[in-house]
Design a protein around this motif. Sequence first.
Motif, short mmCIF file in Angstrom:
data_model
loop_
_atom_site.label_atom_id
_atom_site.label_comp_id
_atom_site.label_asym_id
_atom_site.label_seq_id
_atom_site.Cartn_x
_atom_site.Cartn_y
_atom_site.Cartn_z
N VAL A 36 14.25 -19.72 -70.66
CA VAL A 36 13.78 -18.45 -70.13
C VAL A 36 12.37 -18.61 -69.58
O VAL A 36 12.05 -18.14 -68.47
N ARG A 37 11.52 -19.28 -70.32
CA ARG A 37 10.15 -19.53 -69.85
C ARG A 37 10.15 -20.28 -68.52
O ARG A 37 9.42 -19.93 -67.59
N LEU A 66 12.52 -20.55 -66.24
CA LEU A 66 13.04 -19.77 -65.12
C LEU A 66 12.08 -18.65 -64.74
O LEU A 66 11.95 -18.32 -63.55
N LYS A 67 11.42 -18.07 -65.72
CA LYS A 67 10.44 -17.03 -65.38
C LYS A 67 9.28 -17.63 -64.58
O LYS A 67 8.78 -17.01 -63.64
N ALA A 119 10.51 -18.22 -61.12
CA ALA A 119 10.57 -16.95 -60.39
C ALA A 119 9.19 -16.52 -59.93
O ALA A 119 9.01 -16.06 -58.78
N THR A 132 10.50 -11.68 -60.01
CA THR A 132 10.69 -11.65 -61.46
C THR A 132 12.00 -12.35 -61.82
O THR A 132 12.85 -12.58 -60.95
N LEU A 133 12.15 -12.63 -63.10
CA LEU A 133 13.39 -13.26 -63.56
C LEU A 133 14.58 -12.35 -63.29
O LEU A 133 15.64 -12.81 -62.85
N LEU A 184 15.56 -12.53 -59.78
CA LEU A 184 16.05 -13.85 -59.41
C LEU A 184 17.56 -13.96 -59.58
O LEU A 184 18.22 -14.73 -58.87
N LEU A 199 16.01 -12.11 -73.22
CA LEU A 199 16.52 -11.91 -71.86
C LEU A 199 16.58 -10.43 -71.51
O LEU A 199 16.23 -10.04 -70.39
N GLU A 211 13.41 -9.10 -70.48
CA GLU A 211 13.06 -9.50 -69.12
C GLU A 211 13.87 -8.74 -68.07
O GLU A 211 13.70 -8.97 -66.87
#
Length: 295
Positions: free
Chosen positions: A79-80, A82-83, A86, A92-93, A96, A114, A117
């Motif tokens: 997650v980190r 991909l964020k 993005a 933003t995630l 995305l 998630l 987010e």
Amino acid sequence: MAPEGAAGPALAGRRVLLTRSPDRAGAMARALARAGAEPLLLPVIDFERADDPAALASALDRLGAGEYGWLVISSITTVRALKEAAALRGTTLAQLVPGAVRVATIGPSSRRVLEAEGLRVDLAPTGKQSAEGLVELWPPHGDGAGAGRVLIPQSNLAAPTLAEGVAARGWPVETVIAYRTVDYPADPARRLTAVLAAAASEGDGPAEEAPGVVLTPHEANGELAAGRIDAVVAASPSAARRIHETLRPLDAVQLIAIGEPTAAELRALGLAVGATAATPTPEGIAEAVARSLYR
């Protein structure tokens, strides 16, 4: 867990070594402190951006173009990553990931991160919270579970369990390296620094830094040799390998694994597992520590 009573919290007087950096161990350390333990910190692994950012960028382009039916996010570190990817795109995630793409993850903790987010999670195991647990739930291809390929962004050290398991259900799978797992400390210029919207329940989120003394490997080994550490927590198979390489002696302490893959890795390294956390949450980890020390 040993019950609280006149003697106080279940882990009163116990010293527990967490093999994570202060910014990733917060919730776990606080849960142990609430149970009466003294958390100690020894960072053994860290995370950097992928060596080939173009490959990740290309996969994300295809994701945005609707070429994938599923996105599997198998860890909070993913997650980190991909964020952060993005943010480099100025988005933003949640933006995305197209709304038609189904999202899968490995358990309630990563689901909460998630959802914080802004992403909807369509599939996550609640029992066996691991790649194996997700594979067991994965629908056969063509079984009303959408179409298209499955994208799995992952660590450079990721086991093939998840990709092979999903492929065995008939789905075309594409993996891409989203981040690198490295020995601590990461290169400051490459370290993942994205701040998540919510702290992860297992302590891998952007909460306040963990309470407890941060030790060097030399200091940790001195504490082990003196018998002043009761338990060591391994959060992942890669952390298990670093514990085996770095820490001595380990025969007099309880080794606590977060998840069956980590427990299996410890055993493969010839190390005895005192307990495996039934759930990868701060409370689950504290319970596993107590179970190992009071059995």
